[in-house]
Each structure stands twice: as C-alpha cells, then as structure tokens.
Design a protein around this motif. Structure first.
Motif, PDB file in Angstrom:
ATOM      1  N   PRO A 186       9.063  -2.440   1.667  1.00 31.06           N
ATOM      2  CA  PRO A 186       8.212  -1.238   1.693  1.00 31.06           C
ATOM      3  C   PRO A 186       7.220  -1.163   0.535  1.00 31.06           C
ATOM      4  O   PRO A 186       6.061  -0.766   0.723  1.00 31.06           O
ATOM      5  N   GLU A 187       7.662  -1.542  -0.662  1.00 30.90           N
ATOM      6  CA  GLU A 187       6.776  -1.499  -1.836  1.00 30.90           C
ATOM      7  C   GLU A 187       5.616  -2.472  -1.670  1.00 30.90           C
ATOM      8  O   GLU A 187       4.457  -2.142  -1.954  1.00 30.90           O
ATOM      9  N   MET A 188       5.924  -3.680  -1.220  1.00 25.82           N
ATOM     10  CA  MET A 188       4.890  -4.687  -1.033  1.00 25.82           C
ATOM     11  C   MET A 188       3.919  -4.266   0.070  1.00 25.82           C
ATOM     12  O   MET A 188       2.702  -4.395  -0.076  1.00 25.82           O
ATOM     13  N   PHE A 189       4.460  -3.742   1.170  1.00 26.16           N
ATOM     14  CA  PHE A 189       3.643  -3.403   2.333  1.00 26.16           C
ATOM     15  C   PHE A 189       2.636  -2.310   1.989  1.00 26.16           C
ATOM     16  O   PHE A 189       1.432  -2.449   2.269  1.00 26.16           O
ATOM     17  N   ILE A 190       3.093  -1.237   1.383  1.00 28.90           N
ATOM     18  CA  ILE A 190       2.182  -0.131   1.085  1.00 28.90           C
ATOM     19  C   ILE A 190       1.142  -0.542   0.045  1.00 28.90           C
ATOM     20  O   ILE A 190      -0.020  -0.127   0.102  1.00 28.90           O
ATOM     21  N   TYR A 191       1.525  -1.419  -0.889  1.00 30.87           N
ATOM     22  CA  TYR A 191       0.582  -1.883  -1.907  1.00 30.87           C
ATOM     23  C   TYR A 191      -0.499  -2.762  -1.273  1.00 30.87           C
ATOM     24  O   TYR A 191      -1.699  -2.584  -1.532  1.00 30.87           O
ATOM     25  N   GLN A 192      -0.091  -3.698  -0.411  1.00 32.50           N
ATOM     26  CA  GLN A 192      -1.053  -4.620   0.192  1.00 32.50           C
ATOM     27  C   GLN A 192      -2.032  -3.883   1.109  1.00 32.50           C
ATOM     28  O   GLN A 192      -3.235  -4.198   1.132  1.00 32.50           O
ATOM     29  N   ILE A 193      -1.538  -2.902   1.854  1.00 30.52           N
ATOM     30  CA  ILE A 193      -2.429  -2.148   2.738  1.00 30.52           C
ATOM     31  C   ILE A 193      -3.356  -1.259   1.915  1.00 30.52           C
ATOM     32  O   ILE A 193      -4.551  -1.121   2.228  1.00 30.52           O
ATOM     33  N   SER A 194      -2.851  -0.651   0.857  1.00 27.07           N
ATOM     34  CA  SER A 194      -3.684   0.225   0.027  1.00 27.07           C
ATOM     35  C   SER A 194      -4.831  -0.546  -0.615  1.00 27.07           C
ATOM     36  O   SER A 194      -5.916   0.005  -0.830  1.00 27.07           O
ATOM     37  N   ARG A 195      -4.624  -1.829  -0.904  1.00 22.58           N
ATOM     38  CA  ARG A 195      -5.684  -2.652  -1.488  1.00 22.58           C
ATOM     39  C   ARG A 195      -6.860  -2.818  -0.527  1.00 22.58           C
ATOM     40  O   ARG A 195      -7.997  -3.019  -0.946  1.00 22.58           O
ATOM     41  N   GLN A 196      -6.581  -2.754   0.778  1.00 21.71           N
ATOM     42  CA  GLN A 196      -7.641  -2.907   1.781  1.00 21.71           C
ATOM     43  C   GLN A 196      -8.398  -1.603   2.008  1.00 21.71           C
ATOM     44  O   GLN A 196      -9.465  -1.615   2.626  1.00 21.71           O
ATOM     45  N   MET A 197      -7.855  -0.485   1.511  1.00 18.82           N
ATOM     46  CA  MET A 197      -8.457   0.822   1.762  1.00 18.82           C
ATOM     47  C   MET A 197      -8.579   1.581   0.444  1.00 18.82           C
ATOM     48  O   MET A 197      -7.955   2.626   0.262  1.00 18.82           O
ATOM     49  N   PRO A 198      -9.369   1.074  -0.493  1.00 19.67           N
ATOM     50  CA  PRO A 198      -9.454   1.695  -1.818  1.00 19.67           C
ATOM     51  C   PRO A 198      -9.941   3.139  -1.759  1.00 19.67           C
ATOM     52  O   PRO A 198     -10.854   3.471  -1.000  1.00 19.67           O
ATOM     53  N   GLY A 199      -9.291   3.980  -2.553  1.00 16.65           N
ATOM     54  CA  GLY A 199      -9.664   5.382  -2.614  1.00 16.65           C
ATOM     55  C   GLY A 199      -9.028   6.253  -1.556  1.00 16.65           C
ATOM     56  O   GLY A 199      -9.171   7.480  -1.602  1.00 16.65           O
ATOM     57  N   ILE A 200      -8.317   5.657  -0.599  1.00 15.17           N
ATOM     58  CA  ILE A 200      -7.674   6.416   0.478  1.00 15.17           C
ATOM     59  C   ILE A 200      -6.178   6.562   0.156  1.00 15.17           C
ATOM     60  O   ILE A 200      -5.490   5.564  -0.057  1.00 15.17           O
ATOM     61  N   PRO A 201      -5.654   7.787   0.094  1.00 16.14           N
ATOM     62  CA  PRO A 201      -4.214   7.960  -0.136  1.00 16.14           C
ATOM     63  C   PRO A 201      -3.396   7.249   0.934  1.00 16.14           C
ATOM     64  O   PRO A 201      -3.734   7.288   2.120  1.00 16.14           O
ATOM     65  N   MET A 202      -2.334   6.587   0.518  1.00 12.89           N
ATOM     66  CA  MET A 202      -1.490   5.804   1.409  1.00 12.89           C
ATOM     67  C   MET A 202      -0.071   6.368   1.320  1.00 12.89           C
ATOM     68  O   MET A 202       0.463   6.548   0.227  1.00 12.89           O
ATOM     69  N   VAL A 203       0.543   6.649   2.479  1.00 14.55           N
ATOM     70  CA  VAL A 203       1.879   7.250   2.467  1.00 14.55           C
ATOM     71  C   VAL A 203       2.821   6.513   3.419  1.00 14.55           C
ATOM     72  O   VAL A 203       2.398   5.973   4.444  1.00 14.55           O
ATOM     73  N   ASP A 204       4.076   6.489   3.036  1.00 14.29           N
ATOM     74  CA  ASP A 204       5.170   6.044   3.895  1.00 14.29           C
ATOM     75  C   ASP A 204       6.071   7.255   4.058  1.00 14.29           C
ATOM     76  O   ASP A 204       6.808   7.617   3.142  1.00 14.29           O
ATOM     77  N   VAL A 205       5.990   7.919   5.227  1.00 18.14           N
ATOM     78  CA  VAL A 205       6.689   9.190   5.392  1.00 18.14           C
ATOM     79  C   VAL A 205       8.204   9.024   5.493  1.00 18.14           C
ATOM     80  O   VAL A 205       8.949   9.960   5.245  1.00 18.14           O
ATOM     81  N   VAL A 206       8.663   7.825   5.847  1.00 15.76           N
ATOM     82  CA  VAL A 206      10.100   7.579   5.948  1.00 15.76           C
ATOM     83  C   VAL A 206      10.697   7.325   4.563  1.00 15.76           C
ATOM     84  O   VAL A 206      11.718   7.904   4.188  1.00 15.76           O
ATOM     85  N   LYS A 207      10.036   6.477   3.788  1.00 13.91           N
ATOM     86  CA  LYS A 207      10.527   6.138   2.450  1.00 13.91           C
ATOM     87  C   LYS A 207      10.069   7.134   1.388  1.00 13.91           C
ATOM     88  O   LYS A 207      10.450   7.011   0.218  1.00 13.91           O
ATOM     89  N   GLU A 208       9.248   8.112   1.797  1.00 11.80           N
ATOM     90  CA  GLU A 208       8.734   9.128   0.865  1.00 11.80           C
ATOM     91  C   GLU A 208       7.950   8.487  -0.278  1.00 11.80           C
ATOM     92  O   GLU A 208       8.084   8.871  -1.445  1.00 11.80           O
ATOM     93  N   LYS A 209       7.110   7.519   0.064  1.00  9.41           N
ATOM     94  CA  LYS A 209       6.298   6.840  -0.957  1.00  9.41           C
ATOM     95  C   LYS A 209       4.843   7.169  -0.767  1.00  9.41           C
ATOM     96  O   LYS A 209       4.359   7.317   0.353  1.00  9.41           O
TER      97      LYS A 209
END
Length: 355
Positions: free
Chosen positions: A326-349
């Motif tokens: 989960p940590e790797m996934f949200i980080y890698q996707i957030s890098r593709q969408m700079p400035g956009i808040p990224m959330v994982d509603v299941v892991k509360e990240k």
C-alpha cells in the motif's frame, strides 16, 4: 477524511474508475457515510449499473452501495427489487433504462441498494436537477468505468478518479494510465490563455433541451482575433479542409467533438504549430505516445472548460489476489499526479506529491 477536499461549490461530484473493479463503490460508500455524519443531504445516481452483488463479467463479489434514511436515489424499478433498504417512491421519471422505468426514491430505512443508471448526459442532469429540487445539497455520480461521460463539466463540478491494481498487471502501466488521466484533466483552460480568453465563442450559456451546446458540429479557426472562419462538421469529417486552412495560417482551432490519435497524427504531418482547443477533457482521446508527440513538436492543447480534480483514490488490490504494498502503490501513483491529494480509504492513508 474525504469531505475536507470537497468545497461548498462542488455540488455534483463524479467518481470515475480507471478500470473495472478499481474500487469506486468503496469510495462512494465512504463519501456517503462521511456526508451523513456531517449532516449533508445527499443523493446518488449512476451512469451505469452499480451495487450489484457480483461482477457481471467475472462474477467476483462486489461491495453493495449502503444508504441511509433521508438520502435520495435515482434508480430503475427492477434494481429496487434487489435492494434491502426501505424506500419511498417520490416520482417516476421520463424514459426507461435497462433496469425498467426510472424512479426518484427516498430512503426510509438504511440498507443496500442497487442503482440502475441513466446513461446519457441529459438523463443524469435531469436526475440531479430533480434531486436538488427535493432538497439534496450534494449529488454523487457513480460513473461507468469504460465511459467518462460523468466527467463532463456540464454534468459535474468535480471529479474523483479511482486508480486500482485492476488497471494492469504491471505497476508501470498503472502509473502510465494515471499519468495520462492527469495530463488530460489538467489541460489549461481558455480562461488562462492570452488568446482564447479574449475571443467570443458562440457557446450557449442557456443549453438546449438535450443539454448540448450550440457549438456542436462546428469548427472555428483563427489567424487573428478578427480574422477567423467556421466550418460545419466535425474534425473527423473536415480533417483535410482543416489542414488546408492551417496551411494558410489559421493555426488556432476550436472543435466541438472528439480529438483522436488519427486526427492528431494527420495534423502533425503538416509541420505547423497548432493550438487546439476542445470543449472539455472528455473529448480528448489521445494515447500517451501521441499526446507526448503533440507537445514535443510545439503544439498546444487546451479546453474551453476544465473540471476540477478534487482528489484521487487508490486501491492496491484486485479481486483475483494481486496485492501491491500500500505504501509503495500510493507513492508511485501520487508521483504521476503532482499536487493532487491521494487517498487510500481502506488503509486510511493520505499523501500528496508536491509539484
């Protein structure tokens, strides 16, 4: 967690999955529960069919849509037969869907509900207008995974893309799809452009009965603000004619329809720098290689009106057993969408990759 990203002016919110089983319903349920907790009267509608117990193609179990007393829902009559929530019929709407006649209902007792969709722009706008007239303050639109109709700014005030591991078996491909979505939905708008912000386009602010702009099937081409022409038709039907006028210096082009790889490749072959303006990002059908080529050769791509990206949701798992860290996934996707808040509603990240 999610409501802090939503402002008062975001009355119509679309949730869009980048693939089937991406996790849209999980995000929708979280938005519903937070809105109920914050005492925000909400309604829900769907472009497709949502809340079914199993995936229609793969037969994997799916989470139901859980609703609460006071909520409004637009759904089909056959969909209501599969729902466990107690409902009150308020109004039968015009037209039918693949789930029978369409109804506006109010939830009397909490439970699960299946939402049979309204697949057209005019249908979803009518559904939301009706819910607003019955007291809803916020409409949540569950968008079909293979269509981006619900991202049209005539339909929504803000979009929430859901990027799941189901997009592709390789993380690199998931990142590429996230990057492409981001690039399309952060294209500059006419208001931010020195040239296009100062021209007057014949776009109706009072839409016609079927909610389409009067600019439909028209092309406008500009050499200067005063020197312009218009063509009747779409870019597909007028491509060679458009190319001819570009060669004469009419390099600023406004189209009402879609912009595809084939059309972009043809215009690239003219070796002229073109500024192309679409009505909105849902009209952009360029793949990543062609989009990159378009920009690489000094061309520009704008939209008449852009839809705000409120935040993006991620889901690092698939129903068939793929689990990314989960940590790797949200980080890698957030890098593709700079400035956009990224959330994982299941892991509360939550995270945001700064530009």
């Amino acid at each position: 967690m999610l409501n802090k990203y939503i402002k008062e002016e975001h009355r119509r919110i679309s949730i869009i999955g980048l693939a089937k089983n991406a996790g849209k319903t999980t995000v929708l349920n979280r938005l519903i529960s937070e809105s109920v907790k914050d005492q925000i009267p909400i309604g829900i509608a769907s472009i497709g069919v949502d809340g079914e117990k199993k995936d229609a193609w793969l037969e994997f179990p799916k989470p139901p849509i859980h609703v609460y007393p006071g909520m409004l829902v637009v759904t089909g009559e056959w969909a209501m037969e599969e729902s466990t929530a107690e409902i009150e019929l308020l109004k039968e709407m015009k037209g039918t869907t693949n789930m029978g006649s369409l109804f506006l209902v109010r939830i009397k007792k909490q439970g699960d509900i299946k939402v049979g969709g309204t697949p057209t722009i005019s249908g979803i706008i009518d559904a939301m207008d009706l819910m607003f007239r019955h007291g809803t303050k916020r409409c949540l639109i569950d968008g079909a995974y293979d269509r981006q109709t619900s991202a049209n700014p005539m339909v929504t005030d803000g979009i929430i893309p859901v990027i799941g591991a189901t997009v592709h078996e390789k993380i690199e491909k998931i990142m590429e799809e996230a990057d492409l979505f981001y690039k399309k939905y952060t294209l500059p708008s006419a208001d931010d452009d020195e040239f296009f912000s100062k021209i007057s386009l014949p776009i109706s602010k009072v839409q016609s009965e079927n909610h389409q702009s009067i600019i439909e099937s028209k092309i406008f081409m500009y050499r200067t603000k005063e020197d312009w022409i218009h063509l009747e038709g779409t870019l597909m039907t007028c491509l060679k004619q458009v190319g001819s006028f570009i060669g004469k210096g009419y390099t600023r082009v406004v189209i009402s329809g879609s912009f595809t790889d084939r059309q972009a490749e043809y215009l690239l072959g003219l070796s002229k720098k073109v500024s192309m303006m679409l009505m909105d990002s849902t009209k952009c059908f360029l793949t990543m290689p062609v989009l990159k080529k378009w920009f690489y050769h000094g061309n520009r791509l704008l939209v008449y009106k852009q839809t705000p990206l409120l935040f993006a949701a991620v889901n690092p798992t698939t129903p068939w057993g793929i689990h990314y860290d989960p940590e790797m996934f949200i980080y890698q996707i957030s890098r593709q969408m700079p400035g956009i808040p990224m959330v994982d509603v299941v892991k509360e990240k939550e995270t945001i990759f700064e530009k």
